[in-house]
Design an enzyme around this catalytic site. Structure first.
Site, PDB file in Angstrom:
ATOM      1  N   GLU A 257       0.867  -1.174   0.000  1.00  0.00           N
ATOM      2  CA  GLU A 257       0.000   0.000   0.000  1.00  0.00           C
ATOM      3  C   GLU A 257       0.900   1.219   0.000  1.00  0.00           C
ATOM      4  O   GLU A 257       1.671   1.438   0.932  1.00  0.00           O
ATOM      5  CB  GLU A 257      -0.905   0.024   1.229  1.00  0.00           C
ATOM      6  CG  GLU A 257      -1.799   1.244   1.290  1.00  0.00           C
ATOM      7  CD  GLU A 257      -2.379   1.488   2.668  1.00  0.00           C
ATOM      8  OE1 GLU A 257      -2.447   2.655   3.083  1.00  0.00           O
ATOM      9  OE2 GLU A 257      -2.739   0.501   3.323  1.00  0.00           O
ATOM     10  N   CYS A 296      -3.550   7.578   4.908  1.00  0.00           N
ATOM     11  CA  CYS A 296      -3.348   7.160   3.518  1.00  0.00           C
ATOM     12  C   CYS A 296      -4.618   7.328   2.696  1.00  0.00           C
ATOM     13  O   CYS A 296      -4.553   7.420   1.465  1.00  0.00           O
ATOM     14  CB  CYS A 296      -2.867   5.719   3.473  1.00  0.00           C
ATOM     15  SG  CYS A 296      -3.921   4.565   4.373  1.00  0.00           S
TER      16      CYS A 296
END
Length: 515
Positions: A257, A296
């Protein structure tokens, strides 16, 4: 010198042999603890975890491992107040933001405990139905999912030291795969404390949960082909990990990620002050300020019809102006600090870069810090930028400032808006706001190929939607392209990463024993 936090590897606590790296309070500037992994025998540690802990976990059924997760949840709940204190001191977060991390992690772990209980007294999973390979059905193929006989290595980011551990560890441990977590150094204290609390409680087999604090040097060298790696962090670091021989030659499975320039999109046909308009404004301001923008999944680009650009700029700025910034220990503060001086410098650098291509609509520097020294505290106010020509302003689609910064961008029509959103080159999440179900559904379908999650908000779900940036264990977390190409969570789908799929070709009698 402050306390040196212990690593725990090979089933025992271990101190590094070096002086360690200091962890600091990002608001007060004081040293809190030190971490060090110098001199650890990583190959010995990985071997112990892989062979001893792995075998012990695989000997259990899914239901038995689910019961372990439920016991861990109780330990974490019992120590919750201490975790909040550590988060405030080491991450500079206000209580509501700490809850997203700590309580979110506990909730996710509890979700997988319940999911695992439903899998029952099994040690493998069936993947689909058996299919005939012979005309008379006497020879069949059945796909199985079996736990990988390796270690799950987590290299985690600084922004979610609690949730980032448990959203990965829950599915891994439930699958029967032992965990070694390497938390980001700046905020390692909370991860280390949680791991040690669980180990001290004696819930798991020896070595089933390990923590290495400090440098990540040598960790990937200890990997073997049946290990798995999950990384959350920058695209630059991800590229380095992908090039490691264990990944390239050994085909060690890796989930990544990385960077994500997430979007919020208000569809055409809405008026200033409409329900959909206000929902976008509220969510944009919340995503900019929650955890000081260090998520994020935070909104980085806000797209509105050209005619609503001025109204949106005014409405979002008005909400941001009410945000009090400073020491999270002060009850009047609604947004705490960035996690470190290094992160403060990175945000300032990124903001300066974007400001060369966009105008300032709300100035973060206008926020006076509450109960914090500007010369010491890693605090910045929320900044809203705007760029009236989003087609030629490449930087706003390419640069992610990991802090309380977002850019407002106008579009001509729906097709133009969708094309601009895709300029992010793959993102974790896009939220879409409107009141026409058909238009919302069409936008969601069009954006699904370039996003891990499309969060659709209409007035009827104003009070029930879970939020643009909130990652729920029931839904997939990850994204294509520059977001890393990885997948986490998504309910039972999370277990796939920790299992190996194989086809068993055999007669019906053998197949009946696999059910």
């Amino acid at each position: 010198m402050s306390e040196l936090l212990l690593n725990h590897l090979a089933g025992r606590p271990q101190a590094g042999s070096g002086p360690g790296t200091a962890l600091s309070d990002p608001v007060l500037g004081t040293e809190l603890a030190r971490v060090d992994a110098t001199g650890l025998d990583l190959r010995e540690g990985f071997a112990f975890v892989r062979e001893q802990a792995g075998a012990a976990l695989r000997a259990m059924t899914y239901a038995q491992r689910a019961a372990l997760l439920a016991s861990i949840v109780k330990v974490l709940q019992a120590n919750r107040d201490r975790y909040f204190e550590i988060s405030t001191a080491n991450s500079g977060t206000v209580k509501n933001d700490t809850a997203i991390d700590v309580d979110g992690g506990i909730y996710t772990l509890g979700f997988y405990a319940k999911l695992g209980a439903g899998l029952g007294e099994r040690r493998h999973l069936l993947d689909g139905e058996a299919v005939a390979l012979a005309r008379d059905g006497s020879f069949q193929s059945q796909h199985l999912l079996v736990p990988t006989r390796g270690v799950a290595l987590f290299i985690n980011a600084f922004n979610f030291p609690a949730w980032g551990l448990w959203e990965k560890a829950g599915p891994a441990l439930l699958s029967g795969v032992p965990v070694i977590v390497k938390p980001a150094t700046a905020t390692a204290w909370l991860t280390q404390r949680m791991v040690m609390d669980v180990i001290d409680a004696g819930i798991l087999p020896a070595g089933a949960l390990s923590v290495v604090c400090g440098s990540s040097a040598g960790l990937l060298d200890a990997l073997q082909p049946f290990d798995v790696v999950s990384f959350t962090g920058s695209a630059d670091t991800a590229a380095i990990l992908r090039s490691h021989p264990a990944i390239v030659r050994g085909a060690t499975r890796i989930n990544i990620e990385a960077d994500s320039v997430n979007s919020a999109l208000l569809l055409p046909g809405e008026a200033p002050g409409s329900d959909a308009f206000e929902l976008l404004v509220k969510e944009a301001a919340r995503e900019m300020t929650q955890k000081a923008g260090q998520k994020c999944t935070a909104i980085r680009r806000i797209f509105v019809p050209e005619a609503l650009y001025g109204a949106a700029a005014e409405a979002i700025s008005a909400r941001l102006a009410k945000t009090t910034v400073g020491n999270p220990r002060n009850e009047g503060v609604r947004m705490g600090s960035l996690v470190s001086r290094a992160q403060l410098a990175a945000v300032r650098e990124g903001l300066a870069m974007l400001q060369r291509h966009a105008q300032v609509l709300h100035e973060g520097a206008a926020h006076a810090l509450v109960d914090a020294d500007p010369a010491v505290a890693c605090c910045v106010g929320p900044t809203l930028l705007g760029a009236r020509d989003p087609d030629s302003t490449r930087a706003v689609h390419d640069v992610e400032v990991f802090g309380p910064v977002a850019t407002l961008l106008p579009y001509r029509d729906a097709a133009h808006a969708l094309a601009l959103v895709r300029r992010g080159q793959g993102s974790l999440v896009c939220s879409v706001y409107g009141s026409d179900p058909a238009a919302l559904g069409a936008a969601a379908r069009e954006l699904a190929d370039s996003h891990g999650r499309v969060h659709v908000v209409a007035p009827e779900v104003a009070a029930s939607h879970t939020g643009h940036g909130n990652v729920m264990p029931q839904s997939l977390h990850g994204g294509p392209g520059r977001a890393g190409g990885g997948e986490e969570l998504g309910g039972a789908r999370a277990l796939n990463f920790y299992h190996r799929r194989a086809a068993v070709q055999a007669g019906a009698g053998v197949q009946s024993t696999l059910a």
